[in-house]
Design a protein around this motif. Structure first.
Motif, mmCIF file in Angstrom:
data_model
loop_
_atom_site.group_PDB
_atom_site.id
_atom_site.type_symbol
_atom_site.label_atom_id
_atom_site.label_comp_id
_atom_site.label_asym_id
_atom_site.label_seq_id
_atom_site.Cartn_x
_atom_site.Cartn_y
_atom_site.Cartn_z
ATOM 1 N N THR A 114 23.700 -37.710 -10.865
ATOM 2 C CA THR A 114 23.496 -36.616 -9.909
ATOM 3 C C THR A 114 23.245 -37.169 -8.514
ATOM 4 N N PHE A 115 23.328 -36.248 -7.526
ATOM 5 C CA PHE A 115 23.075 -36.646 -6.127
ATOM 6 C C PHE A 115 21.636 -37.088 -5.907
ATOM 7 N N LYS A 116 20.762 -36.835 -6.883
ATOM 8 C CA LYS A 116 19.354 -37.213 -6.742
ATOM 9 C C LYS A 116 19.190 -38.729 -6.604
ATOM 10 N N GLY A 218 18.172 -40.145 2.265
ATOM 11 C CA GLY A 218 19.172 -40.493 1.254
ATOM 12 C C GLY A 218 20.191 -39.368 1.113
ATOM 13 N N LYS A 219 19.696 -38.135 1.124
ATOM 14 C CA LYS A 219 20.591 -36.976 0.984
ATOM 15 C C LYS A 219 21.511 -36.852 2.194
ATOM 16 N N LYS A 220 20.980 -37.258 3.345
ATOM 17 C CA LYS A 220 21.748 -37.225 4.588
ATOM 18 C C LYS A 220 23.081 -37.969 4.438
ATOM 19 N N THR A 246 17.027 -29.991 -0.168
ATOM 20 C CA THR A 246 17.204 -31.243 0.582
ATOM 21 C C THR A 246 18.669 -31.597 0.792
ATOM 22 N N GLY A 247 19.531 -31.153 -0.107
ATOM 23 C CA GLY A 247 20.956 -31.449 0.062
ATOM 24 C C GLY A 247 21.484 -30.820 1.344
ATOM 25 N N ILE A 248 21.241 -29.534 1.478
ATOM 26 C CA ILE A 248 21.730 -28.813 2.665
ATOM 27 C C ILE A 248 21.070 -29.337 3.934
ATOM 28 N N PRO A 353 25.120 -27.315 -14.881
ATOM 29 C CA PRO A 353 25.015 -25.889 -14.526
ATOM 30 C C PRO A 353 24.833 -25.640 -13.028
ATOM 31 N N GLU A 354 24.024 -26.454 -12.365
ATOM 32 C CA GLU A 354 23.768 -26.236 -10.933
ATOM 33 C C GLU A 354 25.074 -26.330 -10.151
ATOM 34 N N ALA A 355 25.869 -27.336 -10.480
ATOM 35 C CA ALA A 355 27.153 -27.514 -9.794
ATOM 36 C C ALA A 355 28.105 -26.380 -10.135
ATOM 37 N N ILE A 381 29.621 -30.903 -6.186
ATOM 38 C CA ILE A 381 29.353 -31.006 -7.617
ATOM 39 C C ILE A 381 28.172 -31.968 -7.707
ATOM 40 N N THR A 382 26.975 -31.372 -7.705
ATOM 41 C CA THR A 382 25.766 -32.181 -7.540
ATOM 42 C C THR A 382 25.425 -33.022 -8.766
ATOM 43 N N GLY A 383 26.035 -32.697 -9.897
ATOM 44 C CA GLY A 383 25.732 -33.500 -11.077
ATOM 45 C C GLY A 383 26.794 -33.370 -12.148
HETATM 46 C C1 PLP Z 1 22.164 -31.099 -10.317
HETATM 47 C C2 PLP Z 1 21.332 -30.474 -9.250
HETATM 48 N N1 PLP Z 1 21.938 -29.762 -8.285
HETATM 49 C C3 PLP Z 1 21.240 -29.174 -7.285
HETATM 50 C C4 PLP Z 1 19.860 -29.259 -7.235
HETATM 51 C C5 PLP Z 1 19.131 -28.620 -6.106
HETATM 52 O O1 PLP Z 1 18.895 -29.557 -5.121
HETATM 53 P P1 PLP Z 1 17.893 -29.333 -3.930
HETATM 54 O O2 PLP Z 1 16.539 -29.240 -4.549
HETATM 55 O O3 PLP Z 1 18.066 -30.480 -3.031
HETATM 56 O O4 PLP Z 1 18.270 -28.041 -3.283
HETATM 57 C C6 PLP Z 1 19.180 -29.994 -8.221
HETATM 58 C C7 PLP Z 1 17.720 -30.152 -8.196
HETATM 59 O O5 PLP Z 1 17.066 -30.495 -9.147
HETATM 60 C C8 PLP Z 1 19.934 -30.618 -9.250
HETATM 61 O O6 PLP Z 1 19.342 -31.338 -10.214
#
Ligand code: PLP
Length: 392
Positions: A114-116, A218-220, A246-248, A353-355, A381-383
């Motif tokens: 993930t982007f984390k 890091g997110k930057k 933090t992503g946005i 699911p988040e993505a 696609i954050t993860g």
């Molecule tokens: C896969 C995924 N996408 C998006 C997010 C949301 O990110 P943010 O907290 O930076 O808005 C998270 C946070 O846990 C996440 O795990």
């Protein structure tokens, strides 16, 4: 050393503008309680950061533009190969919903899936520079896995508090990499209270979202990379799943810095925040024209990373959406689930699911005439879907 220089200059409150000494450890602003950001001497950094110079760099991780990252001494810039994730064009999904230039930035290809990875790489590196080696954090799961990974790599200790219903595989990921995992009854806000209590009691350093100034750096790097990958002309629309935000806000900060550096112009993508219907504080505040987002009551969604009832950086998220003429939209869990399965079959990419929430949102945004067929649209696609339990 000259070639590895950082132009990190000070820490500044994003709300009241108070300045802080960069050589001291800070959490939030001691005057107004709001979020602190690192600031750089961009005029000096500019001399090192021409497009031509950047182009030939061989570093493909979050330290690529180390001049505008907060770690001064290169020996503390750890890396597991995070960042420089691919941009993939979505021909099938694009055709289905009539968008000619639809892309993803595939953050699922980061070391912890993930982007984390990006934020925790930056935060752990900076903490190591301060001599810190024991961390605490509440997490919806993915950030906890990233903290576990970077702490292990650095030979440090991580204490992670997650809601009891955090996906099993993510819990295992955290423990497998040596993270000290505590399961908490309730939501991430409850995990936050417990993490703070234990952290204060034991003197652990908190890397809770936007409560230390370095994760956002890091997110930057997602924004920095996006600009370079699109040849320094940002896309028209960015669609992002939003929890703590933090992503946005990290990308928004990147765009401001890149403009001062002369790398991009004043144009910005429309920033779109996506939240689940069962927890949509940012969507509600955006629609109501509020500066801050009231905490969402009885939050529920199986997309636990975006099931965040209240965000300390709410005003920063709302500001980025409004200034960019973007929007905020909610999607139902059933739409998220359907998007996960259909997208995997359509494009060959399993997403978490988040993505998947961004995929569901894109269809809706096109139907609502927010998106135009000719616009360049990027979904984050954050993860990856690989940590997604198979019984969903
Ligand atoms: C896969 C995924 N996408 C998006 C997010 C949301 O990110 P943010 O907290 O930076 O808005 C998270 C946070 O846990 C996440 O795990």
């Amino acid at each position: 050393m000259k070639d590895n220089k950082s132009f990190f200059e000070s820490i500044v409150c994003t709300y009241c503008g108070k300045e802080f000494d960069k050589n001291q450890i800070h959490d939030v602003c001691d005057s107004c309680g709001k979020v602190l950001y690192p600031q750089y001497n961009l005029e000096e950094a500019k001399e090192h950061l021409s497009k031509q110079e950047i182009r030939f760099r061989r570093v493909y991780n979050i330290w690529r533009l180390h001049e505008i990252m907060p770690v001064n001494n290169p020996k503390y810039r750890i890396s597991l190969g995070e960042g420089w994730t691919p941009i993939v064009k979505l021909n099938n999904f694009g055709k289905k919903i009539n968008l000619k230039s639809l892309y993803i930035k595939d953050e699922g290809q980061n070391p912890t899936g993930t982007f984390k990875s990006r934020g925790l790489c930056a935060a752990v590196s900076k903490a190591l520079e301060f001599g810190i080696n024991e961390f605490v954090m509440p997490s919806a799961g993915n950030a906890g896995a990233a903290l576990s990974a970077y702490a292990a790599h650095a030979g440090a200790k991580a204490h992670i508090f997650v809601p009891k219903d955090t996906p099993n595989l993510i819990q295992k990921e955290i423990s497998y990499m040596g993270g000290d995992l505590t399961l908490v009854e309730g939501l991430i806000s409850d995990a936050g209270r417990e993490a703070k209590e234990e952290g204060d009691k034991n003197g652990w350093f908190s890397v809770s979202t936007l409560k230390e100034p370095y994760r956002v750096e890091g997110k930057k790097t997602m924004g920095l990379e996006l600009a370079e990958q699109f040849d320094w002309k940002l896309p028209d629309v960015i669609i992002y799943p939003t929890g703590g935000g933090t992503g946005i806000v990290g990308m928004w900060k990147a765009f401001e810095e890149m403009e001062v550096l002369g790398l991009i112009g004043s144009e910005r993508p429309k920033m779109v925040s996506v939240q689940p219907s069962g927890c949509q504080p940012i969507v509600r505040a955006f629609k109501n024209g509020d500066e801050f987002a009231k905490p969402w009551e009885n939050a529920h969604s199986f997309a636990s990373g975006i099931r965040v009832p209240g965000a300390i950086g709410d005003y920063l998220i709302l500001n980025a959406i409004r200034e960019s003429h973007g929007t905020a939209i909610a999607v139902d869990d059933s739409e998220i689930k359907e998007a996960m399965y259909s997208f995997a079959k359509m494009e060959g990419i399993m997403v978490c699911p988040e993505a998947a929430a961004t995929i569901a949102a894109t269809e809706k945004l096109y139907q609502q005439d927010f998106l135009d067929s000719d616009e360049e649209v990027v979904l984050f696609i954050t993860g990856s879907g690989l940590t997604t339990p198979n019984d969903w």
